[in-house]
Design an enzyme around this catalytic site. Structure first.
Site, mmCIF file in Angstrom:
data_model
loop_
_atom_site.group_PDB
_atom_site.id
_atom_site.type_symbol
_atom_site.label_atom_id
_atom_site.label_comp_id
_atom_site.label_asym_id
_atom_site.label_seq_id
_atom_site.Cartn_x
_atom_site.Cartn_y
_atom_site.Cartn_z
ATOM 1 N N SER A 1 -0.287 0.221 7.466
ATOM 2 C CA SER A 1 -0.665 1.410 6.692
ATOM 3 C C SER A 1 -1.213 2.553 7.545
ATOM 4 O O SER A 1 -1.731 2.340 8.639
ATOM 5 C CB SER A 1 -1.710 1.035 5.639
ATOM 6 O OG SER A 1 -1.064 0.304 4.636
ATOM 7 N N GLN B 1 4.153 0.642 2.266
ATOM 8 C CA GLN B 1 4.387 -0.590 3.007
ATOM 9 C C GLN B 1 5.585 -1.282 2.368
ATOM 10 O O GLN B 1 5.566 -1.581 1.162
ATOM 11 C CB GLN B 1 3.145 -1.485 2.930
ATOM 12 C CG GLN B 1 1.992 -0.985 3.770
ATOM 13 C CD GLN B 1 2.247 -1.184 5.257
ATOM 14 O OE1 GLN B 1 2.039 -2.252 5.777
ATOM 15 N NE2 GLN B 1 2.695 -0.136 5.947
ATOM 16 N N ASP C 1 0.783 -1.255 0.000
ATOM 17 C CA ASP C 1 0.000 0.000 0.000
ATOM 18 C C ASP C 1 0.814 1.305 0.000
ATOM 19 O O ASP C 1 1.815 1.406 0.720
ATOM 20 C CB ASP C 1 -0.853 0.095 1.268
ATOM 21 C CG ASP C 1 -1.572 -1.176 1.620
ATOM 22 O OD1 ASP C 1 -1.552 -2.123 0.836
ATOM 23 O OD2 ASP C 1 -2.147 -1.207 2.719
ATOM 24 N N GLU D 1 -10.430 -2.160 4.495
ATOM 25 C CA GLU D 1 -9.074 -1.671 4.751
ATOM 26 C C GLU D 1 -8.887 -0.284 4.126
ATOM 27 O O GLU D 1 -9.650 0.124 3.248
ATOM 28 C CB GLU D 1 -8.041 -2.629 4.126
ATOM 29 C CG GLU D 1 -8.139 -4.059 4.648
ATOM 30 C CD GLU D 1 -7.057 -4.998 4.093
ATOM 31 O OE1 GLU D 1 -6.455 -5.722 4.892
ATOM 32 O OE2 GLU D 1 -6.819 -5.012 2.875
HETATM 33 C C1 FRU Z 1 -3.888 -3.582 2.738
HETATM 34 C C2 FRU Z 1 -3.274 -4.031 4.051
HETATM 35 C C3 FRU Z 1 -3.603 -3.047 5.159
HETATM 36 C C4 FRU Z 1 -2.478 -3.236 6.129
HETATM 37 C C5 FRU Z 1 -1.310 -3.488 5.208
HETATM 38 C C6 FRU Z 1 -0.285 -4.426 5.748
HETATM 39 O O1 FRU Z 1 -3.252 -4.084 1.615
HETATM 40 O O2 FRU Z 1 -3.694 -5.318 4.372
HETATM 41 O O3 FRU Z 1 -4.874 -3.229 5.729
HETATM 42 O O4 FRU Z 1 -2.281 -2.134 6.950
HETATM 43 O O5 FRU Z 1 -1.850 -4.013 4.011
HETATM 44 O O6 FRU Z 1 0.833 -4.486 4.944
#
Ligand code: FRU
Length: 525
Positions: free
Chosen positions: A112, A71, A55, A237
């Site tokens: 995230s 991420q 993300d 999310e």
């Molecule tokens: C979305 C997610 C978020 C989380 C992150 C972890 O792709 O699952 O909800 O914070 O990726 O890497």
């Protein structure tokens, strides 16, 4: 020799790196060894130099720079202990990689979240007149998860006083504890003029919970949203909440973006949105139809949110998504790195029927201004052709921006086929009779890594007599914008070389009104 020394330094760096022991010099970059010309490397899209990315995070504009955090797992090309990677851009096209901004710590991995400019120093983090950038993120505590607890995701904050170059975590983290909800994450924060407070939009299981705060540290629950609204076949999310004017009017609406995984229109992960009102405490969905609307109907645009801190004089709502799908993100056939971001897009809200509004997403003006001018590919530009096969060679470039305006044949399918010298093909089938676009990636390149990648992508589209299609074609993606972005269809691909030919064919007559290309240089070279 010099090359070998750098290679050795790079390898030693990787070997001795530990995700919990930050080294301030560690950079998601090593220009000396990263060529950006590897097989499948996108040329006009953001990718990390190496290793795993998902993300986009903490997107904030400050002091002439667009910040993009993401991420990031610096030790592998598959998902692992999450960090925030970091890059900045002055034009949303060229990116400068910066050192990792946030490392995991004893409270957990850094999931995230978002970042804001705290102009009025409500947080008190500002010093000597320096305006703080404040990031809010989710702590994911693996030990607690393994111990079977439900409250292992909490929210933390960090601040920077040097334009995002270094970050200090708040000593009293977490600022928002978990009441026992397994999925409690991805804080998106914005300043709310009505309540004169910060609003935190948080994904909580398959709903959204709103919190408010005067100082980004103390949060009070305001309301929940989501029951009976939109898709619920997966976890919610990466939300985003923002006001936006209806195009061509002064009417303001509030948009709530919510990513969902799984439950996307073509399987796996995708981003739905709601349009309505937010009074500073409660979001009301004004749409009568409970079916979700999707930001993008393709398979590969997930967890996208918008930049904060865009100056009022600019006023745009700028969006970026992660160009992959959790169905196959960890097994796509790239070697050095995994995943790319979409082209930055400007979101607009348009009225499409009585009391019905839809988001249009289109490449930003920075993308429009990047690269060469449009070349007309029709021999007599403006000519009305009635043929059953139209062929266009795009030439040679790192990436292409292709635009076609056509009237697909009435009673049979019209196929726009992208191809390359290896006969790898990406088929876009326009079916006017059932008002549908079908995308076939079966022969698009390497598709062997996951059966879900091979499935046809179906998109309901209002196919009229003059369809405008824009395709941003990079080494490893085709982003499709129909009628100014009213329908966005983003899909990744893994061909041996970029598609450089367009064939449009049908077994009946169709018309092409215009066919144009812009050749794009690599943003890395
Ligand atoms: C979305 C997610 C978020 C989380 C992150 C972890 O792709 O699952 O909800 O914070 O990726 O890497």
């Amino acid at each position: 020799m010099k090359k070998n020394i750098w290679l050795l330094i790079f390898i030693l760096g990787v070997v001795f790196s530990s995700c919990t022991e930050p080294s301030p010099k560690k950079k998601a970059d090593d220009k000396t060894v990263i060529a950006y010309s590897e097989l499948y490397r996108p040329q006009v899209h953001f990718t990390p130099p190496a290793k795993w990315m998902n993300d986009p995070n903490g997107m904030v504009y400050f002091d002439g720079e667009y910040h993009l955090f993401y991420q990031y797992y610096p030790d592998s090309t598959v998902w692992g202990p999450m960090h925030w990677g970091h890059a900045v851009s002055k034009d949303l096209m060229h990116w400068e990689h910066l050192p990792i901004a946030l490392y995991p710590d004893s409270l957990g991995y850094i999931f995230s979240g978002s970042a804001v400019v705290d102009d009025n120093n409500t947080s008190g983090f500002g010093k000597d007149g320096k305006v703080p950038l404040v990031a809010l993120f989710t702590y994911h505590n693996m030990k607690q998860e393994k111990a079977g607890r439900n409250d292992y995701q909490t929210q933390g904050i960090a601040f920077s006083l040097d334009k995002g170059r270094t970050w200090e975590k708040y000593k009293e983290n977490p600022v928002l504890k978990n009441p026992g909800i397994r999925d409690f994450r991805d804080p998106k924060v914005s300043w709310n003029d009505a309540s004169k407070k910060w609003i935190l939009t948080l994904a909580t299981l398959d709903c959204i919970t709103f919190f408010s705060s005067p100082d980004l540290k103390n949060w009070t629950k305001q309301s929940e949203f989501g029951k009976g609204m939109g898709g619920h076949s997966g976890v919610w999310e990466c939300p985003d909440l923002f006001p936006i004017k209806v195009e061509g009017s002064d009417l303001e609406k509030w948009v709530l973006l919510v990513s969902i995984n799984p439950g996307g229109p073509n399987g796996g992960s995708a981003t739905q949105y709601f349009v309505g009102n937010f009074d500073g405490k409660v979001f009301t969905n004004e749409r009568k139809n409970p079916e979700p609307r999707w930001i993008d109907s393709g398979k590969d645009n997930y967890a996208g949110v918008t930049w904060s801190g865009i100056p009022k004089t600019d006023g745009r709502r700028l969006f970026l998504g992660w160009m992959s799908n959790w169905q196959y993100a960890t097994v796509v056939p790239t070697q050095a790195w995994r995943s790319a971001m979409t082209i930055p897009r400007e979101l607009k809200l348009v009225q499409v029927a009585d009391e019905e509004y839809a988001i249009k997403g289109y490449p930003t003006s920075e993308f429009e201004n990047y690269g060469a001018k449009w070349d007309d590919l029709l021999s007599n530009p403006g000519q009305f052709q009635s043929v059953s096969l139209a062929q266009f060679a795009l030439g040679k470039a790192a990436a292409f921006d292709y635009s076609v305006e056509l009237d697909p044949s009435e009673s049979s399918k019209t196929t726009i086929q992208l191809s390359n010298n290896f006969n790898e093909t990406f088929d876009i089938v326009l079916d006017k009779t059932i008002q549908q676009i079908r995308i076939n990636r079966m022969k698009s390149g390497d598709v062997s890594f996951n059966p879900e990648f091979q499935k046809e992508i179906l998109v309901p589209v209002n196919l009229i007599d003059h369809v405008k299609i824009r395709l941003v074609i990079d080494q490893a993606s085709v982003e499709m914008f129909i009628d100014g972005g009213l329908t966005e269809i983003t899909n990744i691909v893994f061909p041996k070389e970029i598609y450089n030919k367009v064939d449009i064919r049908s077994d009946q007559k169709f018309s092409v009104f215009s066919s144009k290309v812009r050749k794009l240089n690599s943003i890395w070279h």
